[in-house]
Design an enzyme around this catalytic site. Sequence first.
Site, PDB file in Angstrom:
ATOM      1  N   ASP A  32       1.120  -7.732   7.185  1.00  0.00           N
ATOM      2  CA  ASP A  32       2.220  -7.842   8.407  1.00  0.00           C
ATOM      3  C   ASP A  32       3.518  -6.911   8.027  1.00  0.00           C
ATOM      4  O   ASP A  32       3.868  -6.654   6.868  1.00  0.00           O
ATOM      5  CB  ASP A  32       2.564  -9.402   8.439  1.00  0.00           C
ATOM      6  N   HIS A  74       1.621   1.220  12.409  1.00  0.00           N
ATOM      7  CA  HIS A  74       0.413   0.938  12.084  1.00  0.00           C
ATOM      8  C   HIS A  74      -0.259   2.041  11.208  1.00  0.00           C
ATOM      9  O   HIS A  74      -0.996   1.618  10.508  1.00  0.00           O
ATOM     10  CB  HIS A  74      -0.510   0.763  13.533  1.00  0.00           C
ATOM     11  N   LEU A 130     -16.716  -2.904  -4.601  1.00  0.00           N
ATOM     12  CA  LEU A 130     -15.872  -3.757  -3.955  1.00  0.00           C
ATOM     13  C   LEU A 130     -16.300  -4.128  -2.610  1.00  0.00           C
ATOM     14  O   LEU A 130     -16.790  -3.290  -1.571  1.00  0.00           O
ATOM     15  CB  LEU A 130     -14.490  -3.006  -3.733  1.00  0.00           C
TER      16      LEU A 130
END
Length: 255
Positions: free
Chosen positions: A27, A44, A138
Amino acid sequence: MLNKRVNQSKPEELPEKIPTHIAIIMDGNGRWAISRGLPRLAGHRAGTENLRRVIEACIEFGIKYLTIYAFSTENWGRPPAEVHGLMRILEDVIDRELQELHDQGVQLHHIGRLDRLSKNLRKKVIHAVEFTKRNTRLVLNVAFNYGGRDEIVVAIQRMIADGMKAEQVTDELVSQYLFTAGVPDPDLIIRTSGELRGSNFLIWQGAYSEWYFTPTFWPDFDREELLRALREYAHRDRRYGGLMPLQEDTATHAG
Ligand code: IPE
Ligand code: IPE
Ligand code: MG
């Protein structure tokens, strides 16, 4: 082939106890951009650049699962230009980064619904998941058009469609019907940007997760900040409603 920037040996500054699964509410992109006089979408984009660095750090630190909150079911309520921009960014990231992620041994998963995405984006997401499915270094769960409540609603609908009987519904069964089936619950949930709430993220899976909040905006959350979160996590006592061994002793002797 492994990315050369990724160090194979365990870094000395890493604590002994590290989480298996980290989830991040990424965020603060908008405020990061505004504070620099830039449009929100620039924030973003900077956020996705940072994501690449954090993925590398997670691989370096031996984290096995990383779940990132990229777009919530509530984010459709933002102005159309921002929603459209976020869709474009996901598409660009897949185009640009898929091969590199694959080379690093990342297995991609999508959690959330694909149905509101464009046909093209949907195809790209499905391809990315298929392309990386044999990787084991991962597991990266991308929460995109994800909502915790929506996930539970979908799980209930699927259980009913499968003809499950009331007595068959258990904690484990519900977990198996969630988008995260097969993924262990997150040990640590990080939220950047100073907001102190969950915003509909992993509400079932996070029942006993440790939370870490930092005022840092997501584009600035770097390897050092991740280490700080890991160090704090290493000092947490996870009791799951029970007692620590020392407290158990006291309880027994007092009785
Ligand atoms: C997080 O950054 C990314 C998404 C929700 C898509 P924000 O866009 O929420 O940034 P702020 O919170 O407005 O600063
Ligand atoms: C949560 O952030 C969703 C993502 C980071 C993708 P928001 O910025 O949408 O959450 P609220 O509105 O502050 O709760
Ligand atoms: Mg926000």
